[in-house]
Scaffold this motif. Sequence first.
Motif, PDB file in Angstrom:
ATOM      1  N   UNK A  67       0.851  -1.190   0.000  1.00 49.20           N
ATOM      2  CA  UNK A  67       0.000   0.000   0.000  1.00 49.20           C
ATOM      3  C   UNK A  67       0.887   1.240   0.000  1.00 49.20           C
ATOM      4  N   UNK A  68       0.800   2.018  -1.064  1.00 48.97           N
ATOM      5  CA  UNK A  68       1.578   3.244  -1.149  1.00 48.97           C
ATOM      6  C   UNK A  68       3.072   3.015  -1.048  1.00 48.97           C
ATOM      7  N   UNK A  69       3.562   1.917  -1.623  1.00 49.94           N
ATOM      8  CA  UNK A  69       4.987   1.627  -1.599  1.00 49.94           C
ATOM      9  C   UNK A  69       5.485   0.981  -0.320  1.00 49.94           C
ATOM     10  N   UNK A  70       4.575   0.752   0.602  1.00 49.20           N
ATOM     11  CA  UNK A  70       4.945   0.103   1.869  1.00 49.20           C
ATOM     12  C   UNK A  70       4.267  -1.256   1.977  1.00 49.20           C
ATOM     13  N   UNK A  71       4.892  -2.142   2.731  1.00 49.43           N
ATOM     14  CA  UNK A  71       4.296  -3.443   3.005  1.00 49.43           C
ATOM     15  C   UNK A  71       3.616  -3.378   4.361  1.00 49.43           C
ATOM     16  N   UNK A  72       2.342  -3.708   4.387  1.00 45.38           N
ATOM     17  CA  UNK A  72       1.563  -3.663   5.622  1.00 45.38           C
ATOM     18  C   UNK A  72       1.245  -5.097   6.049  1.00 45.38           C
ATOM     19  N   UNK A  73       1.583  -5.441   7.289  1.00 45.49           N
ATOM     20  CA  UNK A  73       1.254  -6.761   7.830  1.00 45.49           C
ATOM     21  C   UNK A  73      -0.219  -6.776   8.223  1.00 45.49           C
TER      22      UNK A  73
END
Length: 120
Positions: A67-73
Amino acid sequence: MASQDETASLLKRTPLFSGLSPAELDELAQVAVPRTYEAGQVVFREGDQGDTCFVVRFGAVKITREHGGRTIALAELRAGDTFGELSMFGGEVRSATAQALEPTAAVALLAGDIRRLLAG
């Protein structure tokens, strides 16, 4: 490798399959495919086609989403937890990535087998 009885018992403990009869659980256990994953191994990636769900036998699986270039757990799953079922029933692509956090065993259930059993 687990026996068919152990697989049926595992499936019975999962909310997705807990309403099935013992005969239906046995039938599903017959078509369940054992899978093993090493720590860090990806089970499936976000965006992949999906027609299989998994039930964790032992180990741990991390579910993440980009999401938005980030990895969300999103979740950490352990024995008895089910994952991958959303794209299996919806015919959509995988909405997240599943990766083993440690040596993990699971059973894989194909959508066609589950639909056949539920329609039977």
